[in-house]
Write an enzyme that holds these catalytic residues in place. Structure first.
Site: not given
Ligand code: EPU
Length: 422
Positions: A401, A22-23, A308, A117, A124
């Site tokens: 999802r 997915k990711n 995850d 989520c 977030r």
């Molecule tokens: N964060 C910030 N500011 C930002 C962006 C992120 O503070 O501008 C913080 C977040 O709040 C969190 C941390 O940084 O505390 C890490 O967030 P990250 O941006 O890495 O998460 P993401 O990119 O939104 C992806 C995956 C997630 C997975 C995380 C961590 C995708 C679409 N989503 O999320 O996947 O948990 O990396 O590995 O790639 C899932 O598949 O269930 C899922 C949530």
């Protein structure tokens, strides 16, 4: 509303195929905004989040044609809008990945705060994306219900991520392919989906170096071509099936079409807790184990223990002998689902929002449950499969999802699981 009805406690054995990640899949749709040539995507998981990403791309003027199951062709038609549709943005956080490519090609973009989520603080944050676009020369305005980004011309920049972010790294890496000059991203995420994306971008004309390491260098180019992108196997799905097989611990389960090298942290944990497993190039065999032992984990960015995978590991620890400390460092709401496990008979003490202690082994029994989010929802399915009696799980849109045709695939292992519509 659809729900799952699970009669737990059945022996699980046989083969299960892992779908595309997915990711990784979600990131191909936004980058298609950067080329007018066709992109063929294969091994695409047929899941709700990918449908939303397709709908977004179509709303922005592309055609997405299904060639066969798991294969689509994306083709530019005409650019139709600079607003990301709010109803779609609200449904999945990866919608933020459309912002950079749209800004690079249209000089302007409006969008509301992305959904997804509910697992992290507040809504977030997206501050690191906005700071990155601003460093690339965009004007960022925060309006009442929307963000508005404008830039006559984006330029290369030196960007340090104060916190490691997966989609932040991917978003700025993709956008930087199409801006003037060189961009250097520092303290990048290293998840396998990132080098996979960079390899594909390089194959269609981008110039990216260092993806999969903390420093990525991108030289902007004038155009990108079309090409074929095979989505890598979903490491979270593979790891979850492996933990399900270990927790049910009765027959041999063969998990096929996966990349065991992306899960080294899980194999290190399995070695400690006594799971009997065998790895080969593209498959994992989980065999009955003598006794599963407790083990402490702390979630961490790749190659550490993925957040995850945390919820499935928590369920596995309810079947382990001893006390395990689960420390969730990335998201502060990802342990709340433990309340549902406790209602099912687990012995879990919540120390604070980031830490729980699981005392095992405990017998689990059936309950009426609601899936709170994607990974916790899958963990509840796992708990229901090892519990005695009939469990009903509502709000399975959250599970769908990210997991394609889950009930049918688990039935192939001997699970008694039905998806019903009310
Ligand atoms: N964060 C910030 N500011 C930002 C962006 C992120 O503070 O501008 C913080 C977040 O709040 C969190 C941390 O940084 O505390 C890490 O967030 P990250 O941006 O890495 O998460 P993401 O990119 O939104 C992806 C995956 C997630 C997975 C995380 C961590 C995708 C679409 N989503 O999320 O996947 O948990 O990396 O590995 O790639 C899932 O598949 O269930 C899922 C949530």
């Amino acid at each position: 509303m659809e729900k799952l009805i699970i009669n737990g406690g059945k022996d699980l054995e046989g083969k299960i195929q892992v779908k595309g990640a997915k990711n990784a899949a979600l990131k191909i749709f936004p980058l298609a905004l950067l080329t007018k040539e066709p992109i063929l995507v294969t091994n695409l998981p047929e899941i709700e989040d990918c449908r939303r990403a397709e709908e977004m791309l179509i709303a922005l003027g592309h055609r997405v044609k299904k060639i066969k199951h798991g294969t689509v062709e994306i083709q530019f038609k005409n650019r139709t809008c600079i607003n990301l549709p709010a109803d779609l943005v609200n449904k999945f956080r990866a919608s933020i990945l459309f912002v950079g490519p749209l800004l690079a090609s249209c000089q302007e973009v409006y969008f509301p705060h992305p959904g997804g989520c509910v697992i992290g603080a507040g809504t977030r944050p997206i501050d690191m994306f906005l700071d990155g676009f601003s460093k690339m020369g965009a004007r960022v305005e925060i309006l009442e219900n929307n963000y508005r980004l404008t830039a006559k011309k984006l330029k290369g920049a030196d960007i340090f991520f104060p916190k490691i972010t997966v989609t932040g790294t991917e978003s700025l890496m993709t956008t930087a392919c199409f801006v003037d000059g060189v961009t250097v991203l520092k303290n990048c995420a290293m998840e396998p989906e990132i080098p996979a994306l960079a390899d594909f971008l390089n194959s269609i004309g981008a110039q990216i170096q260092g993806a999969g390491t903390p420093i990525i260098k991108i030289k902007g180019v004038k155009e990108l071509k079309g090409g074929e992108y095979k989505i890598i196997p979903d490491r979270i799905e593979a790891g979850t099936f492996a933990m399900l097989a270990a927790a049910s611990n009765n027959g041999e389960v063969l998990i096929e079409n996966c990349e065991p090298l992306h899960l080294e942290v899980l194999w290190a944990a399995f070695d400690k807790i006594g799971v009997n497993y065998r790895l080969s190039k593209n498959s994992i065999s989980i065999l009955p184990s003598k006794k599963i032992l407790s083990y402490d984990i702390t979630t961490h960015e790749y190659p550490g223990f993925a957040t995850d995978l945390q919820s499935a590991f928590t369920v596995l620890m309810t079947q382990a002998h001893g006390s395990s400390l689960i420390h969730e460092t990335i998201y502060d709401r990802r342990l709340l689902f433990c309340d549902s496990l406790t209602q099912m008979g687990a012995n879990i003490i919540m120390a604070d929002p980031h830490r729980v202690v699981v005392n095992g082994p405990t017998k689990m029994h059936s309950r009426k449950l609601v899936s709170p989010d994607l990974r916790a929802g899958m963990a509840l399915v796992m708990a229901a499969l090892i519990a005695q009696g009939q469990t009903e799980i509502d709000n399975i849109y959250q599970i769908e999802r990210g997991y394609e045709n889950l009930a049918e695939r688990l039935k192939g292992l001997g699970a008694d699981i039905k998806r019903i519509k009310e």
